[in-house]
Design an enzyme around this catalytic site. Structure first.
Site, PDB file in Angstrom:
ATOM      1  N   GLU A 121       5.731  25.801  26.015  1.00  7.66           N
ATOM      2  CA  GLU A 121       4.778  25.343  27.028  1.00  7.66           C
ATOM      3  C   GLU A 121       3.637  26.337  27.223  1.00  7.66           C
ATOM      4  O   GLU A 121       2.543  25.960  27.622  1.00  7.66           O
ATOM      5  CB  GLU A 121       5.491  25.093  28.366  1.00  7.66           C
ATOM      6  CG  GLU A 121       6.365  23.850  28.330  1.00  7.66           C
ATOM      7  CD  GLU A 121       6.798  23.350  29.700  1.00  7.66           C
ATOM      8  OE1 GLU A 121       6.731  24.119  30.674  1.00  7.66           O
ATOM      9  OE2 GLU A 121       7.224  22.188  29.791  1.00  7.66           O
TER      10      GLU A 121
ATOM     11  N   LYS B 230       4.270  11.624  30.875  1.00  6.34           N
ATOM     12  CA  LYS B 230       4.439  11.269  32.292  1.00  6.34           C
ATOM     13  C   LYS B 230       3.507  10.111  32.647  1.00  6.34           C
ATOM     14  O   LYS B 230       3.910   9.156  33.296  1.00  6.34           O
ATOM     15  CB  LYS B 230       4.086  12.471  33.180  1.00  6.34           C
ATOM     16  CG  LYS B 230       5.166  13.507  33.257  1.00  6.34           C
ATOM     17  CD  LYS B 230       4.804  14.487  34.356  1.00  6.34           C
ATOM     18  CE  LYS B 230       5.648  15.712  34.313  1.00  6.34           C
ATOM     19  NZ  LYS B 230       5.099  16.801  35.120  1.00  6.34           N
TER      20      LYS B 230
ATOM     21  N   HIS C 175      26.389  29.460   9.940  1.00 11.53           N
ATOM     22  CA  HIS C 175      26.980  28.374   9.166  1.00 11.53           C
ATOM     23  C   HIS C 175      26.148  27.113   9.340  1.00 11.53           C
ATOM     24  O   HIS C 175      26.661  26.001   9.290  1.00 11.53           O
ATOM     25  CB  HIS C 175      28.427  28.149   9.624  1.00 11.53           C
ATOM     26  CG  HIS C 175      29.233  29.416   9.525  1.00 11.53           C
ATOM     27  ND1 HIS C 175      30.011  29.715   8.432  1.00 11.53           N
ATOM     28  CD2 HIS C 175      29.306  30.488  10.360  1.00 11.53           C
ATOM     29  CE1 HIS C 175      30.560  30.914   8.625  1.00 11.53           C
ATOM     30  NE2 HIS C 175      30.144  31.403   9.776  1.00 11.53           N
TER      31      HIS C 175
HETATM   32  O1  PA5 Z   1       6.939  25.527  33.554  1.00 11.92           O
HETATM   33  C1  PA5 Z   1       6.714  24.549  34.258  1.00 11.92           C
HETATM   34  O2  PA5 Z   1       5.955  24.614  35.238  1.00 11.92           O
HETATM   35  C2  PA5 Z   1       7.372  23.205  34.013  1.00 11.92           C
HETATM   36  O3  PA5 Z   1       8.134  23.195  32.871  1.00 11.92           O
HETATM   37  C3  PA5 Z   1       8.258  22.825  35.193  1.00 11.92           C
HETATM   38  O4  PA5 Z   1       9.197  23.826  35.409  1.00 11.92           O
HETATM   39  C4  PA5 Z   1       8.991  21.490  35.019  1.00 11.92           C
HETATM   40  O5  PA5 Z   1       8.102  20.495  34.627  1.00 11.92           O
HETATM   41  C5  PA5 Z   1       9.680  21.078  36.311  1.00 11.92           C
HETATM   42  O6  PA5 Z   1       8.746  20.970  37.324  1.00 11.92           O
HETATM   43  P1  PA5 Z   1       9.091  20.937  38.860  1.00 11.92           P
HETATM   44  O7  PA5 Z   1       9.726  22.224  39.225  1.00 11.92           O
HETATM   45  O8  PA5 Z   1       7.776  20.739  39.523  1.00 11.92           O
HETATM   46  O9  PA5 Z   1      10.019  19.784  39.085  1.00 11.92           O
END
Ligand code: PA5
Length: 488
Positions: A303, A455, A346
């Protein structure tokens, strides 16, 4: 003793033309020094830190009283309830899971003696698969279960729908006071979960208690904020953990890039990615208990660095801001993969050694395990009398050797023990390395716009109100084409 980063096998000395040469380092170094100065400037300015989402770099300096209160609350919950059910996904789940597996005894839920009077821990709301949550709701006793719902935005579908069901389940068994068995960890101001907390608290201050997430700490960088209650409930030593984070933060604040372990890790990864086409980044701890930490790292890297566009830095009245530079396509970023030794020797190891030479493998070598087992002296010939940890160390060394002799770049993080101190240090090391890689690639390592695509489509299909017309139009214009001739 501290964590050590051994990068011998990333260097051309050991892996020839697939490794980093001194001239590669010399070439990037002036830019890396500028990047280090830039990062330091942001981290030392509280306003910029929050605005640009780098507050995670100072979480070890959190208010001590607040941490003590969380520890106290965690103990109270753990002593009062048989089970604690955490709901959350992504950054609101992976850190907890990683901590649970690394720092609590294996089979923690199964054996009371291991839990030392602490509650059993269940992590849900991290999927839309109905099969897991329904088993829990059928088998756990709601009267003996405390629920912690974690969502920074308060809007994430997986967590939201799980919480709706869990709420009904609690309410049915407990009645109107069910909210006293709920705690929410969410943004201090925004989102529907925060709104709900505020409403419930007005009616009953003991209901929907909440811990606010700090500003400027994104989900995947938030284990030392959002994960604290989980650590407290399981009795993990938070103070020791923060000592580890603090010491690693100090090692990683070193201005000289060549002496800074996180910066060096990032710099070498970036050179190997750009100049040697190593586009896969595999994290392979030689410890079963660190496998989930590798999963946590996958989210962090994917990310943070897998981005469509570069970042543009703007300055207005001395205040820095980052915007997506839509004229400057990046469409790159290393692909992270989680593995673990020795099980994946493995499995993925065959490809690592003989498949495409397009990867960098990072090992975590644990020097001392919490316990020890020995093969009996008269059994198994040459294995007789050998300890499991000795076998593990040799297996890790052998894997390094096998890769290096095939000129496959790899490096090793040496972790003296898997305990709260070193685990805290390890997470901070990866966070800082990833932030620095973001600087070197010139991308915003703290947003995740690519997650929005699915989303939007889901919300559109589900008829969620308020979808921007342009987004709806785009989805209508580009439907998924499912020609039966391509389905066998
Ligand atoms: O790193 C991030 O911000 C995202 O991966 C969030 O952790 C994830 O989408 C979950 O979001 P939230 O805590 O708003 O439910």
């Amino acid at each position: 003793m501290s964590l050590k980063f051994d990068f011998n096998n990333m260097i051309s000395l050991n892996v020839g033309e697939h490794g980093v040469k001194q001239e590669d380092i010399d070439e990037i170094l002036p830019f890396a020094h500028t990047a280090a100065t830039h990062l330091k400037k942001i981290i030392s300015d509280p306003g910029a830190r929050v605005k640009l989402s780098l507050e995670w770099a100072k979480l070890h300096q959190q208010d001590k009283k607040q941490i003590d209160d969380i520890i106290k609350l965690g103990r109270q919950i753990s002593l009062k309830y048989e089970n604690v059910l955490f709901l959350g996904i992504g950054g609101s789940y992976l850190g907890l899971k990683a901590a649970q597996d690394a720092l609590c005894p294996p089979y923690y839920n199964e054996f009371k003696t291991l839990r030392k009077k602490s509650a059993r821990i269940y992590l849900e709301g991290n999927n839309l698969d109905p099969d897991t949550l329904q088993v829990l709701l059928k088998n756990l006793n709601p009267k003996k279960t405390f629920v912690v719902v974690i969502s920074k935005s308060g809007e994430t579908t997986e967590t939201k729908v799980a919480f709706i069901l869990v709420e009904q389940w609690l309410k049915k068994a407990i009645g109107k006071d069910f909210g006293r068995q709920v705690l929410a960890i969410t943004d201090p101001e925004s989102g529907s979960l925060r709104k709900r907390v505020n409403e419930e608290q007005k009616k009953d201050p003991l209901s929907f208690r909440s811990l606010p997430l700090l500003k400027g700490v994104g989900g995947r960088y938030s284990e030392f904020n959002m994960g604290l209650l989980h650590l407290a409930i399981t009795g993990i030593n938070i103070k020791e953990l923060f000592e580890g984070v603090k010491d690693m933060a100090s090692a990683c604040s070193q201005d000289n890039v060549l002496k800074n372990p996180a910066y060096m890790y990032a710099l070498l990864q970036v050179i190997l990615y750009r100049k040697k086409a190593k586009s896969l980044s595999i994290l392979m701890p030689f410890s079963q208990t660190l496998k989930s930490t590798a999963d946590w790292y996958v989210q962090l890297l994917a990310e943070s660095l897998g981005k469509k566009y570069h970042r543009k830095i703007e300055n207005h009245d001395g205040l820095e801001s980052w915007v997506t530079d839509k004229d400057n396509l990046f469409n790159r970023g290393p692909t992270p993969i989680a593995a673990s030794g020795t099980n994946d020797l493995h499995s993925i190891q065959q490809n690592n050694v003989e498949g495409e030479n397009n990867k960098v493998i990072t090992f975590i070598r644990v020097q001392e395990f919490k316990t020890e087992l020995k093969v009996p002296a008269k059994e198994a010939a040459f294995l007789a009398g050998k300890s499991f940890s000795q076998l593990m160390q040799i297996a890790q060394e052998a894997t390094e050797w096998a890769l290096t002799s095939e000129k496959r770049p790899n490096c090793t993080i040496i972790m003296p023990q898997v305990n709260a101190y070193y685990w805290g240090a390890l997470l901070f090391f990866f966070e800082m390395a990833t932030a620095f890689e973001g600087e070197l690639f010139n991308v915003n390592a703290f947003d995740q716009p690519g997650v929005e695509g699915y989303k939007n489509y889901m919300y559109y299909k589900l008829g969620k109100p308020g979808i921007p017309p342009a987004v709806a139009e785009e989805i209508k214009k580009k439907p998924l084409i499912k020609d039966p001739k391509y389905i066998l």
